[in-house]
Design an enzyme around this catalytic site. Structure first.
Site, PDB file in Angstrom:
ATOM      1  N   GLU A   1       4.067   0.584 -13.717  1.00  0.00           N
ATOM      2  CA  GLU A   1       3.613   1.834 -13.517  1.00  0.00           C
ATOM      3  C   GLU A   1       4.324   2.979 -14.027  1.00  0.00           C
ATOM      4  OE1 GLU A   1       0.362   2.043 -12.089  1.00  0.00           O
ATOM      5  OE2 GLU A   1       0.892   3.777 -13.092  1.00  0.00           O
ATOM      6  N   PHE A   2       3.487   3.945 -14.771  1.00  0.00           N
ATOM      7  CA  PHE A   2       4.427   5.120 -15.148  1.00  0.00           C
ATOM      8  C   PHE A   2       4.042   6.335 -14.455  1.00  0.00           C
ATOM      9  CE2 PHE A   2       4.605   2.220 -18.641  1.00  0.00           C
ATOM     10  CZ  PHE A   2       6.124   2.196 -19.015  1.00  0.00           C
ATOM     11  N   LEU A   3       3.132   6.323 -13.467  1.00  0.00           N
ATOM     12  CA  LEU A   3       2.658   7.643 -12.728  1.00  0.00           C
ATOM     13  C   LEU A   3       4.128   8.277 -12.194  1.00  0.00           C
ATOM     14  CD1 LEU A   3       2.717   7.153  -9.677  1.00  0.00           C
ATOM     15  CD2 LEU A   3       0.614   5.773 -10.109  1.00  0.00           C
TER      16      LEU A   3
ATOM     17  N   LYS B   1       9.953  -0.391 -18.933  1.00  0.00           N
ATOM     18  CA  LYS B   1       9.882   0.382 -17.642  1.00  0.00           C
ATOM     19  C   LYS B   1      11.264   1.232 -17.373  1.00  0.00           C
ATOM     20  CE  LYS B   1       8.567   2.173 -13.687  1.00  0.00           C
ATOM     21  NZ  LYS B   1       7.717   2.518 -12.942  1.00  0.00           N
TER      22      LYS B   1
ATOM     23  N   ALA C   1      15.329   5.385 -17.751  1.00  0.00           N
ATOM     24  CA  ALA C   1      16.718   5.720 -18.076  1.00  0.00           C
ATOM     25  C   ALA C   1      16.588   6.913 -18.951  1.00  0.00           C
ATOM     26  CB  ALA C   1      17.187   4.520 -18.483  1.00  0.00           C
TER      27      ALA C   1
ATOM     28  N   CYS D   1      12.603   6.010  -8.413  1.00  0.00           N
ATOM     29  CA  CYS D   1      12.919   5.189  -9.449  1.00  0.00           C
ATOM     30  C   CYS D   1      14.249   5.315 -10.326  1.00  0.00           C
ATOM     31  CB  CYS D   1      11.553   5.277 -10.085  1.00  0.00           C
ATOM     32  SG  CYS D   1      10.439   4.428  -9.512  1.00  0.00           S
TER      33      CYS D   1
ATOM     34  N   ALA E   1       0.942  -1.266  -0.048  1.00  0.00           N
ATOM     35  CA  ALA E   1       0.004   0.257  -0.053  1.00  0.00           C
ATOM     36  C   ALA E   1       0.848   1.225  -0.020  1.00  0.00           C
ATOM     37  CB  ALA E   1      -0.827   0.049   1.390  1.00  0.00           C
TER      38      ALA E   1
END
Ligand code: UDX
Ligand code: UDX
Length: 460
Positions: free
Chosen positions: A162-164, A217, A222, A273, A11
């Site tokens: 996930e790309f948020l 991803k 990168a 990330c 979560a």
């Protein structure tokens, strides 16, 4: 495959907002987000929406709409796994701090634990979706554990990165540029396509094989990080040549082949990330003996470290080569605006550098707690926790933070910094009034007229 119940393990910054939006848009599906961390789950369930564990603009409204309708937060991991038709894994995958691949490879122990737990509990077929960012070919490991330790039920593994971006997560989830789903089993892929299809146009949902999805991803992050390091490299050149990095960014960004986004020179990128994913990419390349590929991408991180170092060094140099015993005010601690996340924030490293020179630091950030700031510094292990508390003060007011400062540094681009009464701040600081704008958010001309001596990245 009909999906009635979804479970998400983890979560956090990704699992929480993503599941909230999936539940909001699919009221017929029961979505349960589980986490080992009881405090975190309690905060997700708090009646006071200001107490959600994550600060994201718009998240409170989505949670208010779906929570206890078809969105649930729980610590009962086993029950949620047992009941679910589809299980998202959204646990953290930190960089390894020990053993082989230390400092570079992703630590997959939480992922493996999740897989073993799913395998042990599942009594019916499940679709397992990787949401966490993972090194390429993790799905294979996941599938191997599930198939060999399960109770004879079928598992279909999908990759759905996930790309948020934090700070704009809800907007990114509600209007994504694309949804990426990697997998082998068409029915399982279609089941996930249908969930996103509830609000995302189908031409924005792309499907690939598992490895392409996992790799995409890492590559997306990168490339984004590389743009920041590229413009940051140019910022240093601008400072010595008299060019202005904003003007250069504008001039190159109008070329549609280059594009205008992600060209903001800064004190350095942070976040959970970018660095981790590039390190992953570098590690994978080296493990296949692709040394030139590995070195190429590693340079993006080296440039980022250099940018943070030179920002701190410039403060020291400007303050007559010593900050020992001086008061340096840091405005902003989060890795970007509109989030309370501080992972890998440039502020941590700039502060650490200045503390090495025995400066006193006062921090103000609109959303980050004192507890988190001390935790970030303690985690580096550069000095004792007691020493960090002696040298660093965290306050709740920007004006109080700037009182009697020998220098002020902006480390996060919070909008509120632009609206401050800078004249009032000027009156309270030591002169010369040095201001280091690590985010290019302030009106340098105006502040110079008020008496500040300004250092802006990429401007001389
Ligand atoms: C995500 C992705 O999962 C990560 O791979 C990506 O690179 C960054 O974003 P994020 O949601 O930001 O991670 O991480 P975090 O906020 O740390 O949340 C992970 C949650 O998983 C934590 O709340 C942790 O308590 C929970 N967790 C971890 C479990 O419930 N079980 C575990 O076994 C491990
Ligand atoms: C990133 C990716 O954008 C997202 O797609 C992925 O899912 C997770 O990683 P995030 O780390 O949340 O998202 O934020 P992002 O907006 O990408 O910013 C990352 C860092 O780069 C921040 O520290 C930001 O301040 C910095 N940055 C970004 C710059 O310094 N200049 C820019 O022009 C853009």
């Amino acid at each position: 495959m009909k999906i009635d119940k979804i479970c998400c393990i983890g979560a956090g910054y990704v699992g929480g907002p993503t599941m909230s939006v999936i539940a909001q848009k699919n009221p017929q599906i029961q979505v349960t987000v589980v986490d080992l961390n009881h405090e975190r789950i309690a905060a997700w369930n708090d009646a006071d929406l200001n107490k959600l564990p994550i600060y994201e603009p718009g998240l409170d409204k989505v949670v208010a709409e779906a929570r206890n309708r078809n969105l649930f937060f729980s610590t009962d991991v086993e029950k949620a796994i047992d009941e679910a038709d589809m299980i998202f894994i959204s646990v953290n995958t930190p960089t390894k701090t020990y053993g082989k691949g230390k400092g570079q490879a992703a630590d997959l122990k939480y992922i493996e634990l999740c897989a073993r737990q799913i395998a042990a509990i599942a009594k019916s077929d499940k679709i397992v979706v990787e949401k966490s960012t993972l090194p390429v070919r993790t799905a294979e490991a996941l599938k191997s554990i599930l198939d060999h330790t399960g109770n004879g039920v079928n598992f279909h593994v999908l990759s759905n990165p996930e790309f948020l971006a934090e700070g704009t997560a809800i907007q990114d989830l509600q209007k994504p540029d694309r949804i990426l789903i990697g997998g082998e089993n068409q029915e399982a892929i279609q089941a996930l396509v249908d969930i996103y299809g509830a609000w995302v146009p189908t031409d924005r949902i792309i499907t690939t094989n598992l490895w392409s999805s996992e790799l995409s991803k890492l590559v997306a992050n990168a490339f984004l990080a590389q743009r920041v390091s590229s413009i940051n490299a140019i910022s240093e050149l601008c400072e010595v040549t008299g060019a202005n990095v904003d003007e250069v960014a504008r001039a190159i960004g109008m070329d549609s082949r280059i594009g205008s986004k992600f060209l903001r020179a800064s004190v350095g990128f942070g976040g959970s990330c970018f660095q981790k994913d590039i390190l992953n990419l570098v590690y994978i390349a080296r493990s296949y003996n692709l040394y030139e590929v590995a070195d190429y991408w590693e340079q993006v991180i080296m440039m980022n470290n250099h940018q943070k170092d030179r920002f701190a060094d410039n403060i020291i140099k400007t303050l007559y080569n010593t900050v020992n015993g001086k008061n340096i005010t840091l405005l902003g601690w989060a890795f970007k605006k509109d989030t309370n996340d501080t992972r890998e924030s440039a502020a941590i490293y700039v502060a650490d550098h200045l503390l090495d020179e025995e400066a006193f630091i006062t921090v103000y950030d609109p959303k980050v707690t004192a507890e988190q700031i001390y935790k970030d510094l303690d985690y580096l292990g550069t000095r004792s926790p007691a020493e960090n508390r002696r040298l660093v003060k965290v306050v709740n007011s920007p004006y109080q933070a700037c009182e009697q400062a020998h220098a002020i540094a902006i480390l996060t681009e919070w909008d509120e910094f632009k609206a401050y009464n800078w004249q009032q701040i000027y009156d309270k600081v030591f002169k010369p009034a040095f201001l280091f704008d690590g985010r290019g958010v302030l009106d340098g001309q105006q502040l110079m007229m008020q008496g500040f001596t300004i250092y802006g990245i990429g401007r001389c």
